[in-house]
Design an enzyme around this catalytic site. Structure first.
Site, mmCIF file in Angstrom:
data_model
loop_
_atom_site.group_PDB
_atom_site.id
_atom_site.type_symbol
_atom_site.label_atom_id
_atom_site.label_comp_id
_atom_site.label_asym_id
_atom_site.label_seq_id
_atom_site.Cartn_x
_atom_site.Cartn_y
_atom_site.Cartn_z
ATOM 1 N N CYS A 120 30.750 48.552 7.678
ATOM 2 C CA CYS A 120 30.653 47.087 7.748
ATOM 3 C C CYS A 120 31.917 46.414 7.225
ATOM 4 C CB CYS A 120 29.446 46.599 6.948
ATOM 5 S SG CYS A 120 27.876 47.171 7.611
ATOM 6 N N HIS A 253 30.301 39.564 3.116
ATOM 7 C CA HIS A 253 29.581 40.322 4.141
ATOM 8 C C HIS A 253 28.106 39.931 4.101
ATOM 9 C CE1 HIS A 253 28.080 43.343 6.722
ATOM 10 N NE2 HIS A 253 27.567 44.094 5.767
ATOM 11 N N ASN A 283 22.266 41.790 9.392
ATOM 12 C CA ASN A 283 23.559 42.406 9.080
ATOM 13 C C ASN A 283 24.179 42.900 10.387
ATOM 14 O OD1 ASN A 283 25.649 44.089 8.350
ATOM 15 N ND2 ASN A 283 24.501 45.146 6.739
HETATM 16 C C1 COA Z 1 16.796 47.787 1.616
HETATM 17 C C2 COA Z 1 16.422 46.737 0.597
HETATM 18 C C3 COA Z 1 16.216 45.389 1.267
HETATM 19 C C4 COA Z 1 15.136 47.132 -0.071
HETATM 20 O O1 COA Z 1 14.760 46.157 -1.021
HETATM 21 P P1 COA Z 1 14.261 46.613 -2.456
HETATM 22 O O2 COA Z 1 13.845 45.391 -3.184
HETATM 23 O O3 COA Z 1 15.334 47.478 -3.058
HETATM 24 O O4 COA Z 1 12.991 47.434 -2.082
HETATM 25 P P2 COA Z 1 12.664 48.933 -2.470
HETATM 26 O O5 COA Z 1 13.569 49.868 -1.751
HETATM 27 O O6 COA Z 1 12.604 49.003 -3.970
HETATM 28 O O7 COA Z 1 11.223 49.068 -1.853
HETATM 29 C C5 COA Z 1 10.143 48.352 -2.391
HETATM 30 C C6 COA Z 1 8.914 48.725 -1.586
HETATM 31 O O8 COA Z 1 8.984 48.131 -0.287
HETATM 32 C C7 COA Z 1 8.786 49.113 0.712
HETATM 33 N N1 COA Z 1 9.548 48.758 1.881
HETATM 34 C C8 COA Z 1 10.788 49.166 2.264
HETATM 35 N N2 COA Z 1 11.141 48.574 3.409
HETATM 36 C C9 COA Z 1 10.097 47.802 3.774
HETATM 37 C C10 COA Z 1 9.874 46.940 4.856
HETATM 38 N N3 COA Z 1 10.775 46.734 5.842
HETATM 39 N N4 COA Z 1 8.707 46.267 4.901
HETATM 40 C C11 COA Z 1 7.777 46.424 3.959
HETATM 41 N N5 COA Z 1 7.936 47.232 2.897
HETATM 42 C C12 COA Z 1 9.095 47.905 2.805
HETATM 43 C C13 COA Z 1 9.255 50.407 0.071
HETATM 44 O O9 COA Z 1 8.661 51.521 0.711
HETATM 45 C C14 COA Z 1 8.784 50.228 -1.333
HETATM 46 O O10 COA Z 1 7.408 50.549 -1.416
HETATM 47 P P3 COA Z 1 6.828 51.370 -2.681
HETATM 48 O O11 COA Z 1 7.108 50.470 -3.864
HETATM 49 O O12 COA Z 1 5.396 51.496 -2.339
HETATM 50 O O13 COA Z 1 7.629 52.626 -2.704
HETATM 51 C C15 COA Z 1 17.526 46.602 -0.493
HETATM 52 O O14 COA Z 1 17.560 47.769 -1.276
HETATM 53 C C16 COA Z 1 18.890 46.387 0.105
HETATM 54 O O15 COA Z 1 19.179 45.349 0.674
HETATM 55 N N6 COA Z 1 19.806 47.356 -0.056
HETATM 56 C C17 COA Z 1 21.133 47.255 0.506
HETATM 57 C C18 COA Z 1 21.097 47.560 1.974
HETATM 58 C C19 COA Z 1 22.357 47.162 2.682
HETATM 59 O O16 COA Z 1 22.877 46.116 2.443
HETATM 60 N N7 COA Z 1 22.835 48.003 3.581
HETATM 61 C C20 COA Z 1 23.946 47.759 4.407
HETATM 62 C C21 COA Z 1 25.207 47.655 3.638
HETATM 63 S S1 COA Z 1 26.542 47.280 4.691
#
Ligand code: COA
Length: 331
Positions: A120, A253, A283
């Site tokens: 990205c 970003h 994204n």
């Molecule tokens: C991916 C992201 C949104 C997840 O948010 P988070 O607050 O960290 O959530 P978690 O990973 O702790 O997951 C929390 C819960 O939601 C669940 N979950 C994950 N994706 C889900 C979705 N799309 N819908 C519903 N629930 C979801 C998980 O399974 C987890 O459940 P559990 O507690 O029963 O295990 C966040 O980590 C993020 O934005 N990371 C960076 C990703 C990114 O920017 N990538 C590209 C970079 S260029």
């Protein structure tokens, strides 16, 4: 890598274009594919909808209208361009490069043309390369494109990645400037963190079960992103001797509103100076920053004289910032 843009000729952006596919996919629509909800996606990411390419659309189909608009704004023809760089992880195909295809479609027959892969962060790397080639006198007029069709490499049964990404592309024309323009760049990479966001089986490394879909450790990437958005921005500002208060337009970003909010608060940038489009596009990977620049120009925030700070981060892991004085009048 860090540097103030002082050694060579001044270089600036003279044209800007962006293009997204027509099809809007809402969070509710995604909840028909995976166990998720509009509420979860909005709360955790700020994303309301994204654009998804039609089956017949490839990256060059999104890049071409963006590039044409950038050329139009710059008042130049394809044949005036002597360098085409396309930043992407989803080229039309491994080769020929999308850069070469695009150069052909634009009539840029005298251009060097290639693709660049920095996740990205690709657009920031490509901007720095384009700047460097122009400042050194190797090229006169560059077309720098950032774009991706990430929907092609997403697992449509994996809720942890599917909800985050969208498709789109943006393009800029770089030319020599009388004085202002780019002030400095900071770019970095940490391959040790590469497996936090990767596409195993997409190249020459053999994997037992290659599936060619994006794999991500969301929490690790979140921690990385919040750290580098701040560190990279501070580094380039310091190198250029510019105070954060002087930044008029901040273009981070567009991965997640929570990541952007965190960086904005830590940096101390007022929220009305922050450009956000992740709510509408998700994204878009390498398309994210040029799409956001186009939005900021359309809403009147990008005007000549404004100090613009851009920071990208993504797979690699990579990050990159550019600081520039905007010189282009809205077209
Ligand atoms: C991916 C992201 C949104 C997840 O948010 P988070 O607050 O960290 O959530 P978690 O990973 O702790 O997951 C929390 C819960 O939601 C669940 N979950 C994950 N994706 C889900 C979705 N799309 N819908 C519903 N629930 C979801 C998980 O399974 C987890 O459940 P559990 O507690 O029963 O295990 C966040 O980590 C993020 O934005 N990371 C960076 C990703 C990114 O920017 N990538 C590209 C970079 S260029």
């Amino acid at each position: 890598m860090i540097g103030a843009a002082q050694a060579g000729k001044p270089v600036t952006i003279t044209g800007l274009g962006a293009h997204v596919p027509e099809r809007v996919v809402t969070n509710d629509e995604l909840s028909q594919h995976v166990d998720t909800s509009d509420e979860w996606i909005r709360e955790r990411t700020g994303i309301r909808e994204r654009r998804i390419a039609a089956p017949e659309e490839a990256l060059s189909d999104l890049a071409l209208p963006a590039a044409r608009e950038a050329l139009r704004q710059a008042g130049v023809e394809g044949s005036d361009i002597d360098l085409v760089i396309v930043a992407t992880v989803t080229p039309d195909m491994a080769f020929p490069s999308t850069g070469a295809l695009l150069a052909d479609a634009l009539g840029a027959t005298d251009a060097a043309a290639y693709d660049l892969s920095a996740g990205c962060t690709g657009f920031m790397y490509a901007l720095a390369q384009g700047y460097g080639m122009l400042a050194a006198g190797l090229a006169r007029r560059a077309l720098v494109v950032g774009g991706d069709v990430l929907s092609r490499i997403l697992d449509w049964t994996d809720r942890s990645t599917l909800v985050l990404f969208g498709d789109g592309a943006g393009a800029v024309v770089l030319e020599a400037a009388p004085d202002d323009g780019f002030l400095g760049f900071e770019l970095g990479a940490d391959g040790a963190g590469g497996a936090s966001l990767w596409l195993p089986g997409s190249g020459s490394r053999l994997f037992e079960e290659p599936d060619r879909f994006v794999k991500m450790n969301g929490r690790e990437v979140f921690k990385f992103a919040t750290r580098v958005l701040v560190d990279s921005a501070e580094a380039v500002l310091e190198r250029c001797g510019v105070a954060i208060e002087d930044v008029d337009v901040y273009v981070p970003h567009q991965a997640n509103v929570r990541i952007i909010d965190h960086a904005t608060k830590k940096l101390g940038i007022p929220s009305d100076r922050v450009v956000i489009n992740v709510d509408r596009y998700g994204n878009t990977s390498s398309g994210s920053i040029p799409l956001a620049l186009a939005d900021a120009e359309a809403d009147g925030r990008l005007r000549p004289g404004k100090l613009v700070l851009m920071t990208g981060m993504g797979a690699g892991l990579t990050w990159g910032s550019a600081l520039m004085r905007w010189t282009k009048a809205a077209a």
